[in-house]
Write an enzyme that holds these catalytic residues in place. Structure first.
Site, short mmCIF file in Angstrom:
data_model
loop_
_atom_site.label_atom_id
_atom_site.label_comp_id
_atom_site.label_asym_id
_atom_site.label_seq_id
_atom_site.Cartn_x
_atom_site.Cartn_y
_atom_site.Cartn_z
N GLU A 238 0.98 -1.43 -0.14
CA GLU A 238 -0.36 -0.07 -0.12
C GLU A 238 1.32 1.57 0.21
O GLU A 238 0.59 2.37 -0.58
CB GLU A 238 -1.70 -0.25 1.71
CG GLU A 238 -2.35 -1.40 1.27
CD GLU A 238 -3.13 -0.84 2.30
OE1 GLU A 238 -3.97 -0.32 2.47
OE2 GLU A 238 -3.09 -1.93 2.99
N HIS A 254 7.81 -26.98 4.62
CA HIS A 254 6.10 -28.54 3.69
C HIS A 254 5.84 -28.01 2.57
O HIS A 254 4.51 -28.34 2.00
CB HIS A 254 5.00 -28.29 5.13
CG HIS A 254 5.68 -28.78 6.18
ND1 HIS A 254 5.72 -30.13 6.91
CD2 HIS A 254 6.28 -27.52 7.23
CE1 HIS A 254 6.56 -29.72 7.46
NE2 HIS A 254 6.49 -28.58 8.10
N LYS A 348 -13.97 0.17 -4.10
CA LYS A 348 -14.97 0.28 -3.06
C LYS A 348 -16.04 1.38 -4.33
O LYS A 348 -17.07 1.31 -4.02
CB LYS A 348 -14.98 1.18 -2.18
CG LYS A 348 -13.39 -0.16 -1.26
CD LYS A 348 -12.72 0.87 -0.61
CE LYS A 348 -12.21 0.28 0.93
NZ LYS A 348 -11.70 0.85 2.28
#
Ligand code: F6R
Length: 355
Positions: A238, A254, A348
């Site tokens: 950001e 893993h 948004k």
């Protein structure tokens, strides 16, 4: 002279002054303590079977860090909800803490409304917006924090009141010595990381200069440093407008460790930051050391960052602070204004059109 030591150039690029907000993080912590001291929580139920934190992005991080701080001591479940839906097991006997800086984030509002429908005990932290209206209408406690900041730049206001509220409610025990240690450490770091401290002596500027135009990957360890690594990843996204990934030990041993085998031409342009702690267990230490040895040929550079502080709170906040400041300097180094998050705004706005 490098841009990071050129005060006029910094002012030109940082048009919205986010560096000043970060430099004042210490004051935010002091204000946050006062906000919670003055908050009347007498109406909030003290006995709860679980705690859920609702929130997205910068606000959602408050829950991440609180969970990491308390999960080894608390004996009720702590759930993080980052999305529209409240899990079915969250019932009326839970405390739901809804955190949204703007108070207008639709996922948080949706999950908070479900909590209210289920008659959960609900506490709201916001600077205003729809969530404040909902809280007042439902006679819930609303802890109001100062407006006009970027949510990610308001982490002191978003996280500390929520954390201290749990203490005030008797759900956790926050040691006042830990708060003192953390705030004092941030006060010291604020001087060290400030724009006035030149690049040769400033660890936040040095970190930004090290990353420069390389793609950063952040590795933490299970628990506190997983939350801290994720915070830094988001801050680099950001503030610095840069792609960045994070992962944590032991899980990455893993899967991701194998992924460093191919595409060396690309991964040689990456820089890997690994958070290290003095009190790593022998097994974790071994995991990290062996991993570095196995993958180092395929990565441009690996930097180990030593976490400072005694208490968990001081260790978390001081490491977050180094990352926050470095991400702002990284933006400035690239000549990018760290404040605007255009892409989040566009998204948004597009979603608003569905209303
Ligand atoms: C912007 C930022 C975002 C927001 C997120 C949710 O600085 O950090 O990640 O936090 O879009 O918005 P709020 O915090 O207002 O609920």
């Amino acid at each position: 002279m490098n841009i990071l030591d050129d005060m006029n150039r910094i002012k030109e690029i940082d048009k919205n002054g986010i560096l000043k907000v970060e430099e004042d993080f210490y004051q935010q912590l002091l204000d946050a303590r006062e906000i919670i001291q003055n908050a009347d929580l007498s109406e909030v139920r003290k006995k709860n079977n679980g705690i859920a934190f609702l929130g997205m992005g910068g606000s959602g991080f408050a829950g991440d860090i609180i969970k990491a701080l308390i999960k080894d001591d608390i004996n009720i479940p702590v759930e993080i909800v980052k999305g529209y839906k409240l899990p079915a097991f969250i019932k009326s006997n839970w405390l739901v803490v809804a955190v949204s800086y703007s108070g207008d984030t639709e996922e948080t509002i949706s999950a908070a409304n479900q909590a209210l429908e289920r008659k959960c005990e609900t506490l709201i932290i916001c600077s205003g917006g729809k969530l404040e209206g909902i809280g007042r209408r439902e006679s819930k406690v609303v802890i109001k924090i100062p407006p006009k900041l970027q949510p990610r730049g308001a982490i002191g206001y978003l996280f500390l009141p929520a954390y201290l509220a749990l203490d005030k409610l008797g759900l956790i025990k926050v040691n006042s010595a830990d708060i003192e240690e953390a705030t004092n450490l941030i006060k010291l770091k604020a001087v060290l990381y400030s724009r006035k401290n030149s690049s040769d002596r400033n660890p936040a500027k040095k970190l930004a200069l090290k990353i420069s135009d390389r793609l950063p990957i952040i590795y933490g360890t299970e628990g506190l440093l997983t939350a801290v690594s994720y915070r830094l990843k988001c801050e680099i996204n950001e503030n610095s407008k840069t792609p960045c990934w994070c992962n944590n030990f032991p899980e990455l041993n893993h899967n991701e460790i194998v992924g460093w085998e191919r595409l060396k031409d690309i991964t040689k342009k990456f820089i890997l930051l690994i958070f290290r702690e003095k009190d790593e267990t022998a097994r974790v230490k071994k995991r990290i050391d062996v991993t570095i040895n196995i993958i180092k040929e395929n990565i441009g550079e690996i930097i180990e960052i030593q976490v400072e502080g005694k208490s968990k709170l001081a260790r978390a906040l001081s490491t977050i602070y180094l990352g926050d400041m470095a991400s702002v300097y990284l933006a400035l180094l690239a000549g990018v204004d760290p404040t605007p998050v255009e892409k989040i705004k566009i998204l948004k706005e597009e979603l608003e059109k569905l209303n």
